[in-house]
Design a protein around this motif. Structure first.
Motif, PDB file in Angstrom:
ATOM      1  N   CYS A 266       0.636  -1.236  -0.075  1.00  0.00           N
ATOM      2  CA  CYS A 266      -0.147   0.129  -0.657  1.00  0.00           C
ATOM      3  C   CYS A 266       1.202   1.148  -0.253  1.00  0.00           C
ATOM      4  CB  CYS A 266      -1.257  -0.115   1.393  1.00  0.00           C
ATOM      5  SG  CYS A 266      -2.023   1.743   1.454  1.00  0.00           S
ATOM      6  N   PRO A 267       0.690   2.960  -0.834  1.00  0.00           N
ATOM      7  CA  PRO A 267       1.213   3.815  -1.071  1.00  0.00           C
ATOM      8  C   PRO A 267       1.606   3.763   0.425  1.00  0.00           C
ATOM      9  CG  PRO A 267       0.078   3.193  -2.806  1.00  0.00           C
ATOM     10  CD  PRO A 267      -0.476   2.270  -1.822  1.00  0.00           C
ATOM     11  N   LEU A 268       0.625   4.016   1.248  1.00  0.00           N
ATOM     12  CA  LEU A 268       0.469   4.844   2.785  1.00  0.00           C
ATOM     13  C   LEU A 268       1.442   3.954   3.613  1.00  0.00           C
ATOM     14  CD1 LEU A 268      -3.345   4.730   3.259  1.00  0.00           C
ATOM     15  CD2 LEU A 268      -1.644   7.248   2.292  1.00  0.00           C
ATOM     16  N   THR A 269       2.272   2.738   3.475  1.00  0.00           N
ATOM     17  CA  THR A 269       3.208   2.542   4.518  1.00  0.00           C
ATOM     18  C   THR A 269       4.179   3.707   4.492  1.00  0.00           C
ATOM     19  OG1 THR A 269       3.940   1.288   2.214  1.00  0.00           O
ATOM     20  CG2 THR A 269       2.618   0.189   3.587  1.00  0.00           C
ATOM     21  N   SER A 270       4.370   4.413   2.988  1.00  0.00           N
ATOM     22  CA  SER A 270       5.774   5.077   3.383  1.00  0.00           C
ATOM     23  C   SER A 270       5.929   6.241   4.024  1.00  0.00           C
ATOM     24  CB  SER A 270       6.042   5.670   1.616  1.00  0.00           C
ATOM     25  OG  SER A 270       4.438   6.560   1.512  1.00  0.00           O
ATOM     26  N   LEU A 271       4.193   6.216   4.881  1.00  0.00           N
ATOM     27  CA  LEU A 271       4.039   7.667   5.948  1.00  0.00           C
ATOM     28  C   LEU A 271       4.603   7.159   7.155  1.00  0.00           C
ATOM     29  CD1 LEU A 271       0.572   8.317   5.040  1.00  0.00           C
ATOM     30  CD2 LEU A 271       2.340   9.510   3.945  1.00  0.00           C
ATOM     31  N   ASN A 272       5.344   6.107   7.434  1.00  0.00           N
ATOM     32  CA  ASN A 272       5.763   5.251   8.393  1.00  0.00           C
ATOM     33  C   ASN A 272       5.135   5.635  10.199  1.00  0.00           C
ATOM     34  OD1 ASN A 272       8.169   4.155   7.239  1.00  0.00           O
ATOM     35  ND2 ASN A 272       9.002   6.326   7.179  1.00  0.00           N
ATOM     36  N   LEU A 273       4.041   5.332   9.440  1.00  0.00           N
ATOM     37  CA  LEU A 273       3.061   5.628  11.249  1.00  0.00           C
ATOM     38  C   LEU A 273       3.022   4.232  12.116  1.00  0.00           C
ATOM     39  CD1 LEU A 273       0.006   7.737   9.320  1.00  0.00           C
ATOM     40  CD2 LEU A 273       1.178   8.224  10.853  1.00  0.00           C
ATOM     41  N   LEU A 274       3.223   3.039  11.445  1.00  0.00           N
ATOM     42  CA  LEU A 274       3.347   1.936  12.006  1.00  0.00           C
ATOM     43  C   LEU A 274       4.278   1.598  12.176  1.00  0.00           C
ATOM     44  CD1 LEU A 274       0.106  -0.560  11.743  1.00  0.00           C
ATOM     45  CD2 LEU A 274       0.708   1.813  13.334  1.00  0.00           C
ATOM     46  N   LYS A 275       4.496   0.483  13.325  1.00  0.00           N
ATOM     47  CA  LYS A 275       6.391  -0.504  12.811  1.00  0.00           C
ATOM     48  C   LYS A 275       5.897  -1.384  14.006  1.00  0.00           C
ATOM     49  CE  LYS A 275       8.799   2.470  16.559  1.00  0.00           C
ATOM     50  NZ  LYS A 275       9.997   2.750  16.425  1.00  0.00           N
ATOM     51  N   GLU A 276       6.662  -2.667  13.437  1.00  0.00           N
ATOM     52  CA  GLU A 276       6.657  -3.618  14.701  1.00  0.00           C
ATOM     53  C   GLU A 276       7.709  -3.425  15.165  1.00  0.00           C
ATOM     54  OE1 GLU A 276       7.866  -6.948  11.026  1.00  0.00           O
ATOM     55  OE2 GLU A 276       6.120  -7.413  11.546  1.00  0.00           O
ATOM     56  N   ASP A 277       7.773  -3.949  16.567  1.00  0.00           N
ATOM     57  CA  ASP A 277       8.887  -4.241  18.007  1.00  0.00           C
ATOM     58  C   ASP A 277       9.799  -4.938  16.559  1.00  0.00           C
ATOM     59  OD1 ASP A 277       8.595  -3.279  20.634  1.00  0.00           O
ATOM     60  OD2 ASP A 277       9.937  -5.336  20.050  1.00  0.00           O
ATOM     61  N   LEU A 278      10.982  -4.330  17.449  1.00  0.00           N
ATOM     62  CA  LEU A 278      12.006  -5.264  17.067  1.00  0.00           C
ATOM     63  C   LEU A 278      12.110  -6.520  17.759  1.00  0.00           C
ATOM     64  CD1 LEU A 278      14.501  -2.199  17.050  1.00  0.00           C
ATOM     65  CD2 LEU A 278      13.625  -3.332  14.854  1.00  0.00           C
ATOM     66  N   ASN A 279      11.947  -6.689  19.037  1.00  0.00           N
ATOM     67  CA  ASN A 279      11.890  -8.061  19.799  1.00  0.00           C
ATOM     68  C   ASN A 279      11.048  -8.715  19.332  1.00  0.00           C
ATOM     69  OD1 ASN A 279      14.513  -7.491  19.947  1.00  0.00           O
ATOM     70  ND2 ASN A 279      13.872  -5.838  21.457  1.00  0.00           N
ATOM     71  N   ASP A 280       9.718  -8.348  19.528  1.00  0.00           N
ATOM     72  CA  ASP A 280       8.534  -9.116  18.811  1.00  0.00           C
ATOM     73  C   ASP A 280       7.297  -8.468  18.042  1.00  0.00           C
ATOM     74  OD1 ASP A 280       6.208 -10.764  19.129  1.00  0.00           O
ATOM     75  OD2 ASP A 280       5.975 -10.101  21.757  1.00  0.00           O
ATOM     76  N   ARG A 281       7.696  -9.117  16.604  1.00  0.00           N
ATOM     77  CA  ARG A 281       6.857  -9.095  15.742  1.00  0.00           C
ATOM     78  C   ARG A 281       5.130  -8.804  15.853  1.00  0.00           C
ATOM     79  NH1 ARG A 281       9.876 -11.021  10.715  1.00  0.00           N
ATOM     80  NH2 ARG A 281      12.141 -10.760  10.776  1.00  0.00           N
TER      81      ARG A 281
END
Length: 306
Positions: free
Chosen positions: A175-190
């Motif tokens: 989705c083009p909206l992924t480029s807004l970086n509004l969400l991210k996964e936790d580095l230790n727990d996906r």
């Protein structure tokens, strides 16, 4: 209230452009049996795109004579995107689409709820489903099927977060909206997600101006609002863009300094924190013209799109 109308398909790259062109050419396009052939999409995808066009504020739907449904590009947004960025290449357009999607309580209830009602900044999918279900039942006095909520939350996450799984060729189109970086996964727990704060340098102040004017005109119905309202009221930039007090005030002062013709003013006398917002006819079109004129000049002088 609407849930799972996307047929489990998030927005793919190029979809909204297809939708803009289709509606512009034929108001009955999405109601024709051969629409899927002309778009090169599956039938369910076509129905999903029809919904996404409305959920993002780019299009509307109404009945004409003979009770036939037709689609149209919205005058104050869809038409302007068709004229200025129909290929959705401009980052400003993505922010505007996000704003319309996240403030669309009727068509995109899950998106609206997450950005305007849900207060957690760190969460799991199960947390969202549980609290979304409670909100829907309390707000609309109706229990939503868990399968619908599950599909909606999956689609919501894929709207803003690229997948790290092995996917089919169709699903690799993010989705083009992924480029807004509004969400991210936790580095230790996906299984854990974080709602990112938006740095003021990431967003054009004119985009914020457009969204504030839209809210002041359609929701507040006033040209005088408080900073607290802009930070905490549903459908405002503070919640939808996750802006903090300092970032929002800096953007408002920037608007006053760089675009005095628009009429934004911040009055912090005696701690009142009053914001004067222009709400005259045509102000949103004026701001959109400034956004895309500025981008056009940047492109012509060899600059980089933002």
């Amino acid at each position: 209230m609407a849930f799972a109308k996307h047929q489990s398909f998030y927005i793919r790259e190029g979809w909204l452009t297809k939708g803009i062109k289709a509606i512009d050419k034929d108001e009955r396009f999405f109601h024709r049996e051969d629409a899927f052939v002309k778009l090169g999409l599956g039938k369910n995808m076509v129905q999903a795109l029809r919904w996404w066009m409305q959920a993002t504020g780019l299009a509307g739907e109404k009945k004409k004579k003979g009770s036939k449904n037709v689609n149209y590009l919205t005058e104050d947004f869809g038409e302007k995107i068709k004229e200025n960025d129909k290929y959705i290449e401009n980052k400003n357009t993505l922010w505007l689409i996000h704003y319309h999607l996240a403030s669309n309580e009727n068509e995109a209830s899950t998106w609206y709820w997450f950005f305007n009602i849900f207060k957690e900044k760190t969460f799991k999918k199960e947390d969202i489903i549980e609290k979304l279900s409670m909100w829907a039942e309390n707000t609309f006095d109706k229990k939503v099927a868990e399968t619908s909520l599950n599909r909606d939350v999956d689609c919501f996450i894929r709207t803003y977060l690229p997948s790290n799984k092995q996917l089919s060729p169709e699903d690799t189109m993010e989705c083009p909206l992924t480029s807004l970086n509004l969400l991210k996964e936790d580095l230790n727990d996906r299984k854990v997600y974080h709602f990112n704060s938006v740095d003021k340098s990431q967003i054009n102040p004119l985009v914020v101006a457009y969204c504030i004017c839209d809210w002041a005109i359609n929701i507040k119905n006033s040209g005088e609002v408080t900073l607290d309202e802009l930070l905490r009221s549903p459908k405002t930039v503070g919640l939808i863009f996750n802006l903090d007090f300092t970032s929002l005030t800096d953007i408002l002062f920037q608007l006053d300094n760089e675009y005095p013709e628009l009429g934004f003013k911040v009055d912090r006398t005696a701690g009142l924190d009053i914001v004067k917002v222009p709400i005259e006819d045509g102000i949103k079109n004026k701001i959109l013209n400034l956004i895309y004129q500025r981008e056009s000049k940047t492109t012509l002088t060899g600059g980089t799109r933002v």
